[in-house]
Design a protein around this motif. Structure first.
Motif, PDB file in Angstrom:
ATOM      1  N   LEU A 156       0.838  -1.213   0.000  1.00 37.00           N
ATOM      2  CA  LEU A 156       0.000   0.000   0.000  1.00 37.00           C
ATOM      3  C   LEU A 156       0.866   1.253   0.000  1.00 37.00           C
ATOM      4  O   LEU A 156       0.558   2.245  -0.661  1.00 37.00           O
ATOM      5  N   SER A 201       0.280   7.051  -6.357  1.00 36.41           N
ATOM      6  CA  SER A 201      -0.849   7.988  -6.397  1.00 36.41           C
ATOM      7  C   SER A 201      -0.383   9.424  -6.194  1.00 36.41           C
ATOM      8  O   SER A 201      -0.862  10.345  -6.858  1.00 36.41           O
ATOM      9  N   ALA A 241       0.905  10.695  -9.265  1.00 39.03           N
ATOM     10  CA  ALA A 241      -0.158  10.933 -10.237  1.00 39.03           C
ATOM     11  C   ALA A 241      -0.873  12.262  -9.949  1.00 39.03           C
ATOM     12  O   ALA A 241      -1.287  12.947 -10.870  1.00 39.03           O
ATOM     13  N   PHE A 242      -0.999  12.600  -8.655  1.00 42.00           N
ATOM     14  CA  PHE A 242      -1.668  13.859  -8.304  1.00 42.00           C
ATOM     15  C   PHE A 242      -0.631  14.842  -7.771  1.00 42.00           C
ATOM     16  O   PHE A 242      -0.737  15.348  -6.666  1.00 42.00           O
ATOM     17  N   ARG A 253     -11.607  10.664  -6.130  1.00 44.20           N
ATOM     18  CA  ARG A 253     -11.118   9.307  -6.385  1.00 44.20           C
ATOM     19  C   ARG A 253     -12.098   8.254  -5.887  1.00 44.20           C
ATOM     20  O   ARG A 253     -11.703   7.097  -5.675  1.00 44.20           O
ATOM     21  N   GLN A 279      -4.318   3.176   2.993  1.00 41.73           N
ATOM     22  CA  GLN A 279      -3.718   3.777   1.801  1.00 41.73           C
ATOM     23  C   GLN A 279      -3.734   5.303   1.884  1.00 41.73           C
ATOM     24  O   GLN A 279      -2.721   5.959   1.632  1.00 41.73           O
ATOM     25  N   GLN A 293     -14.368   6.659  -7.389  1.00 40.08           N
ATOM     26  CA  GLN A 293     -14.462   5.503  -8.277  1.00 40.08           C
ATOM     27  C   GLN A 293     -13.297   4.534  -8.062  1.00 40.08           C
ATOM     28  O   GLN A 293     -13.485   3.323  -8.000  1.00 40.08           O
ATOM     29  N   GLU A 294     -12.114   5.128  -7.912  1.00 36.02           N
ATOM     30  CA  GLU A 294     -10.938   4.284  -7.635  1.00 36.02           C
ATOM     31  C   GLU A 294     -11.164   3.481  -6.351  1.00 36.02           C
ATOM     32  O   GLU A 294     -10.831   2.294  -6.278  1.00 36.02           O
ATOM     33  N   ILE A 353      -8.252   0.629   2.538  1.00 39.17           N
ATOM     34  CA  ILE A 353      -8.499   1.933   1.892  1.00 39.17           C
ATOM     35  C   ILE A 353      -8.040   3.036   2.827  1.00 39.17           C
ATOM     36  O   ILE A 353      -7.331   3.971   2.429  1.00 39.17           O
ATOM     37  N   ILE A 412     -13.471   0.671  -7.078  1.00 40.18           N
ATOM     38  CA  ILE A 412     -12.779  -0.391  -7.816  1.00 40.18           C
ATOM     39  C   ILE A 412     -11.959  -1.244  -6.858  1.00 40.18           C
ATOM     40  O   ILE A 412     -12.019  -2.481  -6.875  1.00 40.18           O
ATOM     41  N   ARG A 413     -11.211  -0.574  -5.997  1.00 41.59           N
ATOM     42  CA  ARG A 413     -10.372  -1.319  -5.045  1.00 41.59           C
ATOM     43  C   ARG A 413     -11.227  -2.204  -4.137  1.00 41.59           C
ATOM     44  O   ARG A 413     -10.879  -3.352  -3.869  1.00 41.59           O
ATOM     45  N   ARG A 470       3.780   1.580  -1.277  1.00 39.04           N
ATOM     46  CA  ARG A 470       4.320   1.762  -2.626  1.00 39.04           C
ATOM     47  C   ARG A 470       3.235   2.374  -3.527  1.00 39.04           C
ATOM     48  O   ARG A 470       3.472   3.315  -4.281  1.00 39.04           O
ATOM     49  N   MET A 471       2.012   1.821  -3.387  1.00 30.75           N
ATOM     50  CA  MET A 471       0.866   2.318  -4.145  1.00 30.75           C
ATOM     51  C   MET A 471       0.619   3.790  -3.841  1.00 30.75           C
ATOM     52  O   MET A 471       0.302   4.577  -4.729  1.00 30.75           O
TER      53      MET A 471
END
Lengths: 409, 230
Positions: free
Chosen positions: A10, A17, A20-21, A314, A334, A316-317, A331, A320-321, A12-13
């Motif tokens: 998580l 993110s 990305a932002f 986010r 994260q 929707q993300e 969640i 999805i998760r 690393r994830m």
């Protein structure tokens, strides 16, 4: 074990993110960075003040008392009364137990010095008896201290502080040279080592020179009976309170003060100096502390708000998760990872900023700073705290989203 | 499946109701649905919009809970599981394919495929190799490092299929998987799903497209919150 490896994945994830932002991340880093920067400066400044206080009291000497004529706490500087006499010196030397050094002093301010073509105005010309350097725990860099003979003969000899020595002689050795003090020639017999701190009136303590007190009285036509101050050293530094009490009652008797009269002198010890300095430090802490707290709070609110925005953008993300097996706590973890990663980056930025600014303020002689591992630990600690504290609510909100609602958003 | 024992169905739902509260009104979307789906079946859920077929799919996928009734998955009553337990079951036994693909836009195709593995206890190294293999299987070996926005709709849905398969689920749930694709691409996707089904994975597809439903060997019609086992 499985949770730990998930947490690592998580984390690393979270970094992915954040990248990305990145614009949003930059805002959070900047906001917490400013908070941490203030914190860094305050800790460095308070430690600096503490170190300075210890330095000053060390140089004052834990075994010493400084007696000033008049009550300096209730009178303005110019109105100090001359109450200390040669008789006091004689009697203290003779009869006060535990005393090994009594050095009377007086001073003339703003004297002009000349050597060859160099001119300099010294803030203080101090008149003292023998053992000036010993009495003030102030080692000589070169040459010798004043002797009883110098005082008895009212010899025209002087010991230079670092500032006048540099101004008049540059790199040249001043020992044995003759300089003019207000147009009277004096021979340089010694050089004080550098102390490097301000005396409290904004002038450097190194901006001084010392001559026999008798010479000063004669040449400057001063009051022959009184002098300004008395430096006294005691054998037993552990019992300073008792020493000072003895000295006080002794001086009161000598000055013929009744039980209701106030002291007509002031006794300062390292403790008093420390008390005064810690008062100064207290106001420094209060001022900078409020500033740092506000800055950190602002950083935290920026983080919380941007994270609320992030959670809703986010959603929707998150859905999805959740659909692919993420439990609610993952969640939350994260988003907390993301928050803490950002505040840690903010801490790095803040420390760099704070240390840079601190160095600058130190160089401009506005603040004294002291760097330590404590600064690092404190800023990392508060960064993690900001991240967890202000990231918690948005992260919980993210974790509580209904998967289907989140997917459809 | 031979032998004296009757094979136990993978899915058994019994008298499942789902009631939503809308303002002051209770709206009953599912009105007592009972249904068995066997291991390895390929089922199409069909019906008009608002009939409750998506809600049924969400309940099958443990994304939603029945208001009453029993859901047994692989012989285990899963309707009363905690959120964490449901997440675990969902991650291990179920794969999803959605109409809008639902890929995470800022990570690569490979990382999207790996996403369900992130939350499962499988070894990361093995998962990675499997993700690469699955992307090869759906014909995207040369697109592993592409972001979803760099892929066409059909390619995105193939990434989504690979993602649904990464944890080797027992059941694949697809909600209008071809709804945003042209007919040629739809055929490619449905051919892939047929291939997956032929490997033993149960497939349940919600669709209103006849061509898509035609891939299923059994159709279940959902109408007004009830099923007609057609």
């Amino acid at each position: 074990m499985a949770r730990l490896s998930l947490l690592l994945r998580l984390a690393r994830m979270a970094l992915v993110s954040l990248w990305a932002f990145r614009l949003r991340s930059c805002f959070v880093i900047a906001a917490t960075g400013l908070g941490i920067a203030s914190l860094t400066i305050i800790v460095a400044a308070v430690d600096g003040a503490q170190k300075k206080a210890v330095e000053i009291t060390d140089s004052f000497g834990p075994d010493a008392a400084f007696v000033l004529g008049g009550d300096v706490f209730s009178r303005a500087v110019g109105q100090r009364t001359s109450t200390l006499t040669w008789e006091d010196v004689r009697r203290i030397r003779q009869s006060l137990p535990g005393v090994y050094l009594v050095v009377p002093m007086r001073a003339v301010v703003k004297v002009s010095l000349r050597y060859g073509s160099s001119n300099f105005v010294a803030d203080n010309l101090i008149g003292s008896t023998e053992d000036y350097a010993t009495a003030w725990n102030w080692p000589l860099a070169e040459g010798r201290d004043l002797t009883r003979e110098d005082v008895d003969l009212a010899a025209k000899v002087t010991i230079l502080g670092v500032d006048p020595a540099r101004a008049l002689f540059g790199g040249e050795n001043p020992l044995g040279k003759s300089i003019l003090i207000n147009d009277t020639p004096f021979t340089v017999i010694g050089l004080l080592s550098e102390r490097g701190f301000s005396s409290g009136h904004g002038s450097s303590v190194d901006n001084r020179l010392v001559a026999p007190i008798s010479t000063l009285t004669q040449r400057f036509n001063l009051d022959r009976k009184h002098f300004r101050a008395l430096r006294i050293k005691f054998h037993d530094a552990a019992n300073m309170q008792a020493n000072v009490e003895n000295l006080r009652s002794f001086l009161r008797t000598l000055h013929g003060l009744g039980p209701t009269d106030k002291d007509d002198f002031t006794i300062l010890t390292a403790d008093e100096v420390l008390k005064f300095l810690s008062m100064l430090k207290g106001s420094l802490v209060a001022f900078l502390g409020v500033t740092a707290a506000v800055a950190i709070l602002v950083g935290g609110f920026v983080l919380a708000n941007l994270f609320y925005l992030s959670v809703s953008e986010r959603a929707q993300e998150i859905g999805i998760r959740r659909a692919f097996g993420a439990p609610a706590w993952a969640i939350m973890a994260q988003f907390l990872c993301e928050a803490v990663a950002l505040t840690l980056l903010g801490a790095a930025l803040g420390q760099a900023l704070g240390l840079g600014l601190g160095q600058l303020l130190a160089r401009l002689e506005i603040l004294e700073i002291e760097l330590s591992a404590k600064i690092f630990l404190l800023s990392v600690g508060s960064a993690v705290a900001i991240g967890l504290l202000f990231g918690l609510r948005p992260a919980r909100q993210a974790a509580r989203l209904d998967p289907i609602q989140a997917l459809r958003s | 499946m031979s032998g004296a024992q009757t094979p136990r169905p993978l899915v058994r739902i019994t008298d499942v109701r789902r009631v939503y509260r809308q303002g002051d009104l209770d709206v009953e979307i599912l009105k007592g649905v009972s249904l068995d789906i066997g291991q390895g079946e390929f089922v199409a859920l069909q019906g008009p919009s608002g009939s409750g077929k998506s809600t049924l799919l969400h309940i099958l996928g443990l994304l939603d809970r029945p208001t009453s009734g029993i859901y047994e998955l692989d012989g285990r009553d899963v309707s009363g599981l905690s959120d964490d337990e449901q997440s675990e079951v969902r991650g291990q036994l179920i794969g999803f394919v959605f109409q809008s693909f639902y890929l995470i836009p800022y990570i690569t195709a490979l990382d999207n495929v790996l996403l369900p593995a992130l939350y499962s206890p499988a070894q990361t190294g093995e998962a990675r190799a499997r993700a690469v293999e699955l992307l090869g299987l759906v014909g995207l070996s040369d697109r592993t490092d592409f972001k979803p926005t760099q892929l066409s709709g059909g390619q995105q849905q193939r990434v989504a299929l690979a993602r649904a398969l990464i944890n080797a689920p027992r059941m694949l749930l697809a909600d209008e998987p071809t709804g945003q694709l042209d007919s040629a691409t739809s055929r490619e996707i449905m051919d892939l799903m047929s291939a997956i089904n032929s490997q033993g994975t149960t497939v349940v597809v919600v669709t209103h497209e006849e061509a898509t439903a035609a891939y299923a060997r059994r159709r279940i019609i959902v109408a007004d919150g009830r099923v007609d086992h057609g």
